[in-house]
Scaffold this motif. Structure first.
Motif, mmCIF file in Angstrom:
data_model
loop_
_atom_site.group_PDB
_atom_site.id
_atom_site.type_symbol
_atom_site.label_atom_id
_atom_site.label_comp_id
_atom_site.label_asym_id
_atom_site.label_seq_id
_atom_site.Cartn_x
_atom_site.Cartn_y
_atom_site.Cartn_z
ATOM 1 N N ASN A 1 0.851 -1.189 0.000
ATOM 2 C CA ASN A 1 0.000 0.000 0.000
ATOM 3 C C ASN A 1 0.892 1.245 0.000
ATOM 4 O O ASN A 1 1.186 1.821 1.043
ATOM 5 C CB ASN A 1 -0.920 -0.026 1.218
ATOM 6 N N THR A 2 1.311 1.667 -1.177
ATOM 7 C CA THR A 2 2.259 2.781 -1.277
ATOM 8 C C THR A 2 1.643 4.111 -0.847
ATOM 9 O O THR A 2 2.350 4.988 -0.356
ATOM 10 C CB THR A 2 2.826 2.904 -2.708
ATOM 11 N N SER A 3 0.347 4.257 -1.018
ATOM 12 C CA SER A 3 -0.313 5.504 -0.607
ATOM 13 C C SER A 3 -0.230 5.677 0.907
ATOM 14 O O SER A 3 0.158 6.742 1.397
ATOM 15 C CB SER A 3 -1.776 5.499 -1.057
ATOM 16 N N ASP A 4 -0.587 4.636 1.667
ATOM 17 C CA ASP A 4 -0.495 4.705 3.124
ATOM 18 C C ASP A 4 0.962 4.803 3.571
ATOM 19 O O ASP A 4 1.277 5.524 4.516
ATOM 20 C CB ASP A 4 -1.153 3.494 3.788
ATOM 21 N N GLU A 5 1.846 4.092 2.885
ATOM 22 C CA GLU A 5 3.263 4.177 3.235
ATOM 23 C C GLU A 5 3.743 5.621 3.151
ATOM 24 O O GLU A 5 4.387 6.131 4.075
ATOM 25 C CB GLU A 5 4.111 3.308 2.309
ATOM 26 N N THR A 6 3.418 6.293 2.070
ATOM 27 C CA THR A 6 3.828 7.687 1.886
ATOM 28 C C THR A 6 3.212 8.592 2.946
ATOM 29 O O THR A 6 3.894 9.435 3.525
ATOM 30 C CB THR A 6 3.433 8.177 0.474
ATOM 31 N N THR A 7 1.935 8.400 3.219
ATOM 32 C CA THR A 7 1.235 9.217 4.216
ATOM 33 C C THR A 7 1.900 9.106 5.580
ATOM 34 O O THR A 7 2.206 10.123 6.215
ATOM 35 C CB THR A 7 -0.244 8.784 4.330
ATOM 36 N N TYR A 8 2.138 7.885 6.035
ATOM 37 C CA TYR A 8 2.690 7.686 7.375
ATOM 38 C C TYR A 8 4.173 8.024 7.456
ATOM 39 O O TYR A 8 4.650 8.522 8.469
ATOM 40 C CB TYR A 8 2.398 6.274 7.874
ATOM 41 N N ARG A 9 4.905 7.799 6.381
ATOM 42 C CA ARG A 9 6.321 8.182 6.364
ATOM 43 C C ARG A 9 6.450 9.708 6.408
ATOM 44 O O ARG A 9 7.291 10.250 7.121
ATOM 45 C CB ARG A 9 7.015 7.601 5.132
ATOM 46 N N ASP A 10 5.589 10.403 5.667
ATOM 47 C CA ASP A 10 5.590 11.869 5.688
ATOM 48 C C ASP A 10 5.226 12.391 7.080
ATOM 49 O O ASP A 10 5.810 13.358 7.563
ATOM 50 C CB ASP A 10 4.634 12.437 4.644
ATOM 51 N N ALA B 1 5.654 10.840 9.943
ATOM 52 C CA ALA B 1 6.801 10.584 10.821
ATOM 53 C C ALA B 1 7.895 11.613 10.588
ATOM 54 O O ALA B 1 8.504 12.105 11.549
ATOM 55 C CB ALA B 1 7.339 9.169 10.576
ATOM 56 N N SER B 2 8.131 11.974 9.344
ATOM 57 C CA SER B 2 9.163 12.972 9.030
ATOM 58 C C SER B 2 8.807 14.342 9.616
ATOM 59 O O SER B 2 9.679 15.034 10.154
ATOM 60 C CB SER B 2 9.337 13.098 7.519
ATOM 61 N N ARG B 3 7.545 14.735 9.514
ATOM 62 C CA ARG B 3 7.117 16.025 10.092
ATOM 63 C C ARG B 3 7.282 16.019 11.613
ATOM 64 O O ARG B 3 7.750 16.996 12.192
ATOM 65 C CB ARG B 3 5.659 16.315 9.730
ATOM 66 N N TRP B 4 6.923 14.916 12.257
ATOM 67 C CA TRP B 4 7.027 14.846 13.710
ATOM 68 C C TRP B 4 8.481 14.766 14.156
ATOM 69 O O TRP B 4 8.847 15.301 15.194
ATOM 70 C CB TRP B 4 6.226 13.683 14.246
ATOM 71 N N GLU B 5 9.316 14.100 13.356
ATOM 72 C CA GLU B 5 10.750 14.068 13.664
ATOM 73 C C GLU B 5 11.329 15.477 13.576
ATOM 74 O O GLU B 5 12.105 15.902 14.438
ATOM 75 C CB GLU B 5 11.485 13.147 12.697
ATOM 76 N N LYS B 6 10.956 16.216 12.540
ATOM 77 C CA LYS B 6 11.429 17.595 12.391
ATOM 78 C C LYS B 6 10.979 18.437 13.583
ATOM 79 O O LYS B 6 11.748 19.233 14.125
ATOM 80 C CB LYS B 6 10.932 18.200 11.082
ATOM 81 N N TYR B 7 9.720 18.242 14.002
ATOM 82 C CA TYR B 7 9.209 18.978 15.162
ATOM 83 C C TYR B 7 10.065 18.681 16.394
ATOM 84 O O TYR B 7 10.437 19.585 17.135
ATOM 85 C CB TYR B 7 7.749 18.602 15.425
ATOM 86 N N PHE B 8 10.369 17.403 16.607
ATOM 87 C CA PHE B 8 11.210 17.028 17.748
ATOM 88 C C PHE B 8 12.549 17.747 17.671
ATOM 89 O O PHE B 8 12.996 18.374 18.627
ATOM 90 C CB PHE B 8 11.437 15.514 17.784
ATOM 91 N N ARG B 9 13.197 17.655 16.541
ATOM 92 C CA ARG B 9 14.531 18.242 16.378
ATOM 93 C C ARG B 9 14.491 19.769 16.515
ATOM 94 O O ARG B 9 15.392 20.364 17.090
ATOM 95 C CB ARG B 9 15.132 17.833 15.047
#
Length: 110
Positions: free
Chosen positions: A36-45, A47-55
């Motif tokens: 499911n590449t659509s869900d993969e992209t959604t959740y990876r994005d 996670a990336s936004r939340w990682e940036k927020y943490f940093r």
């Protein structure tokens, strides 16, 4: 979010942000395994936004703070990043270990 006795809201805790990043990366990996590449992209994005927020919000120079007004850390979810082989926060782990190693050399760890 609700506030604790120190007035820091739950959403301000670094450990919860790290857990969220790890969880979303794992969901993305599951979606990938299912094709499911659509869900993969959604959740990876996500996670990336939340990682940036943490940093962006928890960096405190030579360490990472726990919350908006708390300077000690409870970043135990970093263990799961390493145990699951994600290595999203390997640099954060190194920074934290170095910081607390320096603290342990001082009287009473202060």
């Amino acid at each position: 979010g609700s506030a604790d006795n120190n007035g820091t809201s739950v959403k301000d805790y670094a450990n919860l942000r790290i857990k969220s990043v790890i969880a979303m990366r794992m969901v993305a990996d599951i979606a990938k395994e299912k094709g499911n590449t659509s869900d993969e992209t959604t959740y990876r994005d996500m996670a990336s936004r939340w990682e940036k927020y943490f940093r962006d919000n928890y960096a405190a120079g030579d360490h990472y703070k726990q919350g908006s007004d708390v300077e000690w850390g409870q970043k135990y979810p970093l263990f799961y990043d390493k145990a699951l082989g994600l290595n999203i926060f390997s640099d954060v782990i190194s920074t934290e270990l170095s910081y607390y190693d320096k603290k342990s050399l001082q009287d009473y760890g202060m």
